[in-house]
Scaffold this active site. Structure first.
Site, short mmCIF file in Angstrom:
data_model
loop_
_atom_site.label_atom_id
_atom_site.label_comp_id
_atom_site.label_asym_id
_atom_site.label_seq_id
_atom_site.Cartn_x
_atom_site.Cartn_y
_atom_site.Cartn_z
N ASP A 22 0.86 -1.16 0.00
CA ASP A 22 0.00 0.00 0.00
C ASP A 22 0.91 1.23 0.00
O ASP A 22 2.11 1.12 0.26
CB ASP A 22 -0.85 -0.06 1.27
CG ASP A 22 -1.69 1.16 1.44
OD1 ASP A 22 -2.29 1.58 0.44
OD2 ASP A 22 -1.76 1.69 2.55
N ASP A 77 -1.62 -0.51 5.88
CA ASP A 77 -1.90 0.00 7.22
C ASP A 77 -3.38 0.25 7.48
O ASP A 77 -3.78 0.37 8.62
CB ASP A 77 -1.14 1.30 7.46
CG ASP A 77 -1.74 2.43 6.65
OD1 ASP A 77 -1.99 2.21 5.45
OD2 ASP A 77 -1.99 3.50 7.21
N ASP A 102 -6.74 -2.10 3.21
CA ASP A 102 -5.75 -3.12 2.83
C ASP A 102 -6.09 -4.49 3.42
O ASP A 102 -5.36 -5.45 3.19
CB ASP A 102 -4.37 -2.70 3.33
CG ASP A 102 -4.01 -1.32 2.84
OD1 ASP A 102 -4.21 -1.07 1.65
OD2 ASP A 102 -3.53 -0.51 3.65
#
Lengths: 1258, 286
Positions: A446, A902, A906
């Site tokens: 990410d 985080d 995700d």
């Protein structure tokens, strides 16, 4: 007091007026609305919510779940059956369960306790581990469920209520900075026009704030008291995972209003910039879109563990094979010979039957019944299955679990993985996947919060064709350093000016020349206070030094654009200690501009409805003056326009259009006389972009009053239009005024990377890992970060896959598909045609294109292309897409993937990947809760994978292979002995010896190996990242190795058994003439086994600590101690082992000599194997180990060989910082080459040279 | 590095092997098979009926010449081949409790099929005891009987802790089916050393068991005559019976295998090490 008043003032601004393009925020397409209205009430759209009447939702048919969420795998009731089921899904456990069941029917050759106890132990420990892990999940859920929110109870009174007690229909009040407890329908906000700002980072990873807006009808509900009588009914869609749609209507005061997604506040998003909102719960708990979007966490098993099952199958086949041989042999003996063995008194023996009928009636030895030989053989088969069960390592699973828990402790306690900023360290949440960390081939990452800190810093700018803020990049720096070391004998300069001298003398190509030339500030930037969002050091601009600049007007205008062209607002500090303001704006980069302009002396200090106030530093008077700018119009930023403008008039009545936007857009709209700095600026732009800085171009124009007036009427008209053509009209209107701009310059802001991210990515790339970036953010941002992390670089061929406008507007899936397919094919052709194998390619794809590209028939082409690219960046992808990409990549490549992120967006990806890693430094816990491992920061991934992953992979594979070896070596001796007992099922060893084998005598060394083994130290792992490749290439757990170890086990068992029976039989084994009986032979053979397997583990251990020594030699000693103690017990307990060591074998020299001989001989094959391998086919770790040993002795690390090996071990990578440096060096070298050539030409053309060559001799 | 270890192993193993071989060679061993020779010619067609016919006397004599000087003590063994004393059914058929504590103990179910006779328990019970070897040997040299010491042929721990001092044979070999030797019911089990030796079951189907010791030296070319009672039935299952006289060394009996193995491993290690070193040198040269 002051704070309160400021807040009040802020609230007074009618934001809707400011945003003249407000409809651009997630507009509903015109087709959607009427369709939505018709849908209500149909299947899938049947939900009814009675607002402010939650009691109605307690009973059917409107009963909806509480707002309670649970992410646990088990509950109290399901734990036992489900956990047991999980345990007995493992083949080996199931086998031992069967063995234990058979032992109840006296079929087993061993006692019941010795079969059931280990099984209970093994399964118990595994289940305990599961329970503890689930308990932790439960505690985390509890934490979330017990958060509180202000909820309306009655008569306008709001009290704190736990999240889990919230019901559909409840009216809640959410304050600034709080998360929404469930999906809410926005009723009103602290702003008069009912807008609120929402941060959806946890859902889609986008960092900019989103505006949500309530219905006009509910605007009045902005006080607690208003809710005493509030009643409304919502009809809407049923719970679904779609984040961007919401269909419904609300009946309020006998009117029905349609609802859209902009009234829906989603769980897991956060209220920002708004003091409070009122909302009513529409979806609760597991019905919320965020929870629906999350997938249940699957129980993951590591690749090695899955392969282990195959090994167990092999061992099983061996087991069945030898059992078949045994039962068949027993059948033959029983039929042919055994009846003649009168000493067995088998009943079929005629004489026995004739003479003693009572004996044959009582006869119940089913294993040797000559009248039913086949049945006996069948029973023998079952008994053999259990007898040879030592081939199946029962304690393997439990040992692995124990080892993994200990490994996890070591990882968690690693001080190098401790982040002292957040005071968090790495947390392995499930220990199943430790060794998988050593086999990762692909990292899906990410962006926001993982690679970047979601903080923008003002870094550089180019004003009027001059670049400020330093030129030299770290890449240049590193490249020049490397070149200096590489080409020490010949130092060349590529400096153009020096080239003029054209001498052959070596001159210095060094950093100093670079820095001197550029007056660089970067190297000396450490002094001065750190200002958040402003990382700019250039004496020419800071400290008001810009007033000495040559282009004062341009500079001033530049700063004015920076200070005026935005939508931010200043926040007044409660304490007026400094005169510096802080700002809040839609995007962090705007904040950084405002901070920067404040630093330069253009402080934006107030904004009202139509006025912006700046405190400007006036160069003529050298004083700060407050100037007011009338805000005439604001042309909003949108992703399609890629620019934003304000039209302001200053105190003199001059009208300016100040514009900022993407460089390409601005450059297209420049006036002929506005292109003065275009060339220089373009150069700067590309250098900024290569550094991964985010650039925006600034431009302005002055507008005549008359022109403005005429335009303004058009614009106002366009704004007033209602209907589908409105946008188009607005677009046209803005086009009309945003033209003939004069370029001022560009700014470069840095989307600040987290600490150590580029270095980490570089190391990972050197270790041969591929890194894909999946982000919900804009394409530009994603590409910038790609550059900043060195995932992309200038000389890389980039493919951009996106839907063309035509295809998109057509909305025909078929067209879009064809469009994408064509793009993919042409790109792939380019990849194939590229001659240079090392040439890097980058692929950038956005969410919409991805949606098409991941469909059934296109996805293989897409993945083929993607896998062939060095780096892949996917932008604007939804959480579901992230998960989908992860799954497809995993399936298509079959490689181990690691996903790191985080936010809640995700979660899908984290769960889908082989290993999911969550970043724990941030606020949201969803990612961490779904992850297998959590890290405080991205940079720890380097050590986690390259050191711990590598170690754990080695440890577990060595451990499993050794387990297989020792059980084969031991189990087969049982079989060989059967050959000498006419397959009757007699065991050579005492029951207790065998029970001790896996539990005590061989377990500790293998656990020590699994926990502490290191092929090389952690420093070396990091210095030689290529060692990591052993994992993905699976060097240590390949089939050839597995077979090799099984064969080694077979050889050892043969040596042990044959040597013993040939040496010990039939002559005396001691000087007093005693011969070896079954018990002595058993004890001696068993001693040989214990020695052999323990010495074998000593041979494969490369890292010894006292723990290993203690466990290995201790285990051997323990065997003798056990034999002594067991032999000293009274004979009715110790049986035939009574005094066996003291009286029987201990005093026989033969015993000790056999032990030495057998150990040496059975280890010899392995020993020779490693000698050959190390001398002729050494692996990386062998070489490094030897070098390490050498250097420990002589302590010369900077030895030439060391450096060379280190260089060799770095894989030629196509991404990462080093790759960029390499590319830079290549380009420097090319320049050098050209220069040499030109020098050569000039020399050869010179008359002196000609006169020399044209010598009289020729 | 590994090569030196291999070389080291070689240099240790060869001398150890040689010493072992010497010890083995110092042992003198005489093996005489008698199971066929002791059946009179007419009965050789049906040896089983011969051995099962109690009316035929089973006397037999053997004689052999001592090939080498044999220093006392000379151990006398009987060796049985193709006799599965390690058969599971056979091995399990005993009761250690009964052997130690006698009749009051009830744990004799493990003794089947030889546990009771005429509703009274058998002491010692079980197949092993029931099939006790019962050939006997007397040795004569120069017409004088050589004394055979038959004490201390069993493990001391067996005599003291596993076979009861107050347990006497009872109801033994009283059934219709008589297996092997009988026991004197007046001698306690702890003194029945033949039984104790027999009940330490052998690991392999070919085994020797200690019969006694001759405590006089035998000279070269001494002629020893053995009078034996050929009682034990190995004919049903084609087993062999042998008489073995052997001296011992510190290593035990004659055992060339161990020494040869040591020498072989040692010399192969040295060879391997040398070959590898040579290869290594050669490859370096290129």
């Amino acid at each position: 007091m002051a704070a309160a008043s400021s807040r009040k003032r802020k609230g007074k601004i009618r934001w809707s007026k400011l945003y003249s393009f407000a409809a651009c925020f997630r507009p509903l397409t015109s087709e959607e609305r009427p369709a939505a209205r018709e849908l209500i009430g149909r299947p899938g759209f049947s939900r009814v919510v009675f607002c402010n009447e939650p009691h109605l939702h307690k009973r059917k048919p409107y009963k909806y779940p509480y707002n309670y969420i649970s992410t646990t795998k088990y509950n109290v009731l399901t734990f036992l059956p489900r956990a047991l089921f999980e345990q007995f899904r493992r083949v080996a456990n199931f086998y031992f369960l069967l063995a234990a069941i058979f032992s109840l029917f006296s079929l087993a050759p061993f006692s019941r306790a010795s079969l059931i106890a280990p099984l209970v132990f093994v399964v118990g420990i595994s289940m305990l581990k599961e329970a503890v892990e689930d308990w932790h999940r439960f505690l985390q859920d509890l934490d979330v469920n017990n958060r509180t929110v202000k909820t309306h109870i009655s008569n306008g009174v709001f009290v704190d209520k736990l999240w889990k007690e919230l019901r559909v229909g409840d009216v809640v009040k959410v304050n600034k900075g709080e998360y929404f407890p469930s999906d809410l329908l926005l009723l009103s906000s602290s702003y008069e026009d009912g807008v609120c700002y929402v941060e959806t980072m946890n859902l889609d990873g986008e960092t900019n704030l989103k505006i949500k807006r309530c219905l006009e009808a509910s605007l009045c509900l902005n006080e607690d008291e208003e809710f005493s009588k509030f009643k409304a009914t919502v009809h809407c869609e049923d719970p679904n995972p779609n984040l961007y749609t919401f269909v419904g209507n609300i009946e309020f005061e006998k009117e029905s209003y349609p609802l859209s997604p902009s009234q829906l506040l989603l769980r897991d998003s956060k209220l920002r910039n708004t003091d409070y909102i009122y909302g009513v719960v529409i979806f609760s708990g597991h019905d919320t879109k965020a929870v629906r979007n999350s997938t249940r966490s699957p129980s993951k098993r590591s690749w090695i563990e899955r392969k282990m099952d195959h090994i167990i199958y092999i061992l099983f086949s061996m087991l069945v094979l030898v059992s078949l041989v045994s039962s068949f042999g027993s059948l033959l003996y029983l039929r042919q010979d055994m009846v003649d063995w009168w000493y067995l008194q088998l009943p079929d023996d005629n004489k026995v039957n004739d003479l003693d009928d009572s004996n044959s009636e009582k006869y119940d030895d089913r294993f040797f019944n000559p009248s039913k030989p086949v049945q006996s053989a069948g029973l023998q088969f079952i008994r053999a299955l259990i007898l040879y069960g030592y081939l199946i390592p029962i304690s393997l699973y439990v040992s692995i679990e124990v080892v993994k828990v200990l490994q996890t402790m070591l990882i968690n306690k690693d001080i190098e993985l401790y982040d002292d900023v957040t005071c968090k360290s790495v947390q392995a949440r499930t220990s199943n996947l430790n060794e998988e960390l050593g086999q990762v081939e692909m990292i899906l990452s990410d962006k926001t919060g993982t690679l970047t800190c979601n903080q923008m810093e003002f870094r550089k700018c180019s004003i009027a064709g001059l670049s400020y803020g330093g030129d030299i990049t770290e890449v240049d720096l590193a490249a020049s350093m490397r070149m200096n070391t590489d080409f020490e004998p010949f130092e060349f300069s590529i400096d153009e000016t020096d080239g003029a001298t054209r001498s052959f003398e070596p001159f210095d190509f060094s950093v100093s020349s670079f820095s001197a030339q550029n007056g660089n500030a970067r190297l000396t930037q450490t002094e001065g206070p750190v200002i958040k969002g402003f990382n700019f050091r250039d004496d020419r601009l800071t400290n008001k030094n810009w007033i000495h600049g040559s282009n004062l007007f341009v500079i001033t205008m530049f700063f004015r654009v920076m200070a005026l062209c935005h939508t931010g607002i200043p926040l007044e500090d409660d304490n007026h200690k400094t005169d510096k303001l802080s700002y809040e704006a839609e995007s962090p980069e705007e904040v950084s501009f405002l901070i920067a302009s404040q630093e330069f002396g253009f402080q934006f200090c107030r904004r009202t409805q139509s006025l912006m106030v700046l405190k400007e530093f006036d160069p003529s008077s050298m004083k700060e003056v407050e100037r007011e700018y009338k805000l005439l119009n604001l042309l909003e930023f949108s992703s399609s326009r890629k620019r934003m403008s304000v039209i302001v008039s200053n105190e003199d009545g001059q009208i300016f259009l100040l514009c900022k936007g993407a460089d390409s857009i601005i450059f297209d709209r420049l006036a002929d006389n506005g292109k003065a700095y275009e060339q220089a600026t373009t150069m700067h732009l590309s250098s900024y972009a290569e550094d991964g800085l985010r650039t925006l171009a600034f431009a302005f124009r002055t507008i005549e009053a008359a022109e403005y007036e005429s335009w303004n009427t058009i614009f106002t008209q366009a704004k007033a239009t209602i209907g589908p053509e409105r946008e188009e009209l607005l677009e046209q209107a803005s086009e009309m005024i945003e033209k003939d701009l004069i370029l001022l310059g560009v700014v470069a802001v840095e989307d600040k990377l987290q600490k150590g991210v580029p270095e980490c990515i570089d190391k990972l790339a050197q270790a041969g890992l591929k890194i894909w970036l999946l982000t919900g953010d804009k394409r530009e941002t994603a590409i910038n970060i790609g550059f900043a992390c060195s995932l992309l670089r200038q000389d890389m061929k980039q493919f951009h896959l996106s839907l063309s406008r035509d295809a998109e507007s057509n909305n025909q899936v078929k067209d879009m598909k064809e469009d994408i397919l064509q793009q993919i094919e042409s790109s792939y052709k380019m990849v194939c045609e590229e001659r240079n194998k090392e040439a890097p390619f980058g692929l950038v794809i956005d969410g919409k294109a991805l949606e098409i590209a991941l469909r059934g028939d296109v996805k293989n082409e897409f993945l083929q292309l993607a896998v062939n690219c060095a780096s892949v960046i996917c932008c604007r992808v939804s959480p579901k897409q992230k998960a989908l990409i992860t799954r497809l990549v995993k399936q298509y490549t079959g490689k181990t993937t690691l996903a790191i992120g985080d936010g809640a967006n995700d979660v899908g990806m984290i769960q889908e990947a082989d290993i999911g890693v969550g970043i724990s430094g941030m606020e949201g816990m969803q990612a961490v809760m779904a992850s297998d491992l959590s890290l405080p920061q991205f940079r720890f991934l380097e050590r986690l994978l390259i050191v711990h992953g590598h170690w754990c992979y080695q440890r577990i594979s060595k451990m499993v292979l050794y387990f297989v070896y020792k059980n084969v070596a031991f189990g087969l001796t049982l079989f060989y002995y059967e050959l000498y007992t006419s397959f009757s099922g007699e065991v050579l060893y005492d029951d207790w010896y065998m029970t001790m084998f896996n539990v005590m005598l061989t377990s500790l060394p293998v656990i020590a190996l699994g926990v502490l083994e290191q092929d090389v130290s952690s420093d070396i792992c990091l210095q030689f990242p290529a060692l990591y490749q052993q994992g993905p290439r699976n060097v240590h757990f390949s089939w050839s190795r597995i077979i090799g170890w099984i064969l080694n086990g077979v050889v050892s068992s043969l040596v042990i058994f044959l040597a013993n029976i040939y040496i010990l039989s039939p002559t005396a084994m001691r000087e007093n003439g005693f011969v070896a009986d079954i018990d002595s032979l058993g004890a001696i053979t068993y001693t040989c086994i214990i020695w052999t397997v323990n010495c074998q583990i000593a041979l494969i251990t490369s890292h010894f600590t006292w723990i290993q020594h203690l466990s290995i030699w201790g285990s051997i000693l323990l065997w003798y101690i056990f034999l002594l103690v067991y032999g000293a017990l009274p004979p009715n307990f110790s049986g035939n082992a009574f005094q066996v060591l003291v009286e029987g074998i201990g005093s026989a020299p033969l015993y000790w000599m056999i032990t030495v001989l057998v150990v040496v001989v059975s280890l010899l094959p392995y020993f020779i194997h490693i000698v050959i391998q190390r001398s002729y086919f050494p692996m990386d770790d062998h070489i490094i180990q030897e070098m390490e040993q050498c250097y420990k002795k002589y302590d010369v690390r900077d030895n030439e060989m060391w450096v060379r090996e280190q260089r060799n071990s770095q894989r030629s990578t196509r991404i990462g910082f080093s790759a960029r440096v390499d590319a830079k060096i290549l380009s420097f070298n090319q320049q050098l080459q050209q220069k040499k050539l030109s020098i050569y030409r000039s020399v050869t053309n010179s008359p002196i040279y000609r006169s020399i060559t044209a010598s009289p001799f020729s | 590095m590994g090569l030196y270890d291999i070389l080291f192993i070689g240099f240790i193993f060869i001398p150890v092997g040689l010493v072992t071989l010497r010890a083995s060679h110092s042992v003198v061993e005489i093996v005489e098979r008698y199971d066929i020779g002791c059946v009179p010619e007419p009965f050789r067609i049906n040896k089983v009926s011969y051995i099962q016919d109690d009316s035929i006397p089973k006397n037999c004599s053997l004689s052999f010449k001592v090939p080498k000087y044999m220093k006392a003590p000379i151990y006398i063994y009987y060796q049985l081949d193709n006799y599965y004393q390690n058969h599971r059914r056979y091995v399990k058929s005993r009761s250690d409790k009964q052997l130690l504590h006698g009749q009051n103990q009830h744990g004799i179910s493990s003794c089947q099929p030889v546990e009771v006779n005429n509703d009274r328990p058998i002491i010692p019970c079980g197949l092993i005891a029931w099939s006790l070897f019962n050939d006997t040997f007397t040795f004569i040299r120069n017409r004088a009987e050589l004394k055979v010491n038959r004490k201390n042929i069993a493990w001391k721990s067996d005599r003291e802790h596993k076979f009861g001092k107050n347990v006497y044979p009872f109801n033994f070999q009283n059934g219709t089916l008589i297996g092997g030797g009988k026991l004197n019911p007046r001698i306690p089990l702890s003194d029945q050393e033949d039984l104790i030796v027999w009940m330490r079951t052998s690991a392999l189907p070919s085994f020797r068991k200690l019969y006694g010791r001759i405590e006089k030296d035998l000279d070269v070319d001494d002629v020893v005559v053995v009078h034996l009672m050929n009682n034990y039935n190995t004919y049903s299952f084609g087993g062999k019976k042998k008489l073995v006289l052997s001296t011992t060394s510190w290593l035990g009996g004659k055992n060339d295998f161990l020494g040869l193995a040591y020498v072989f491993i040692g010399s192969s290690s040295v060879t391997i090490a040398v070959v590898f070193t040579l290869l290594h040198l050669l490859s370096q040269r290129h």
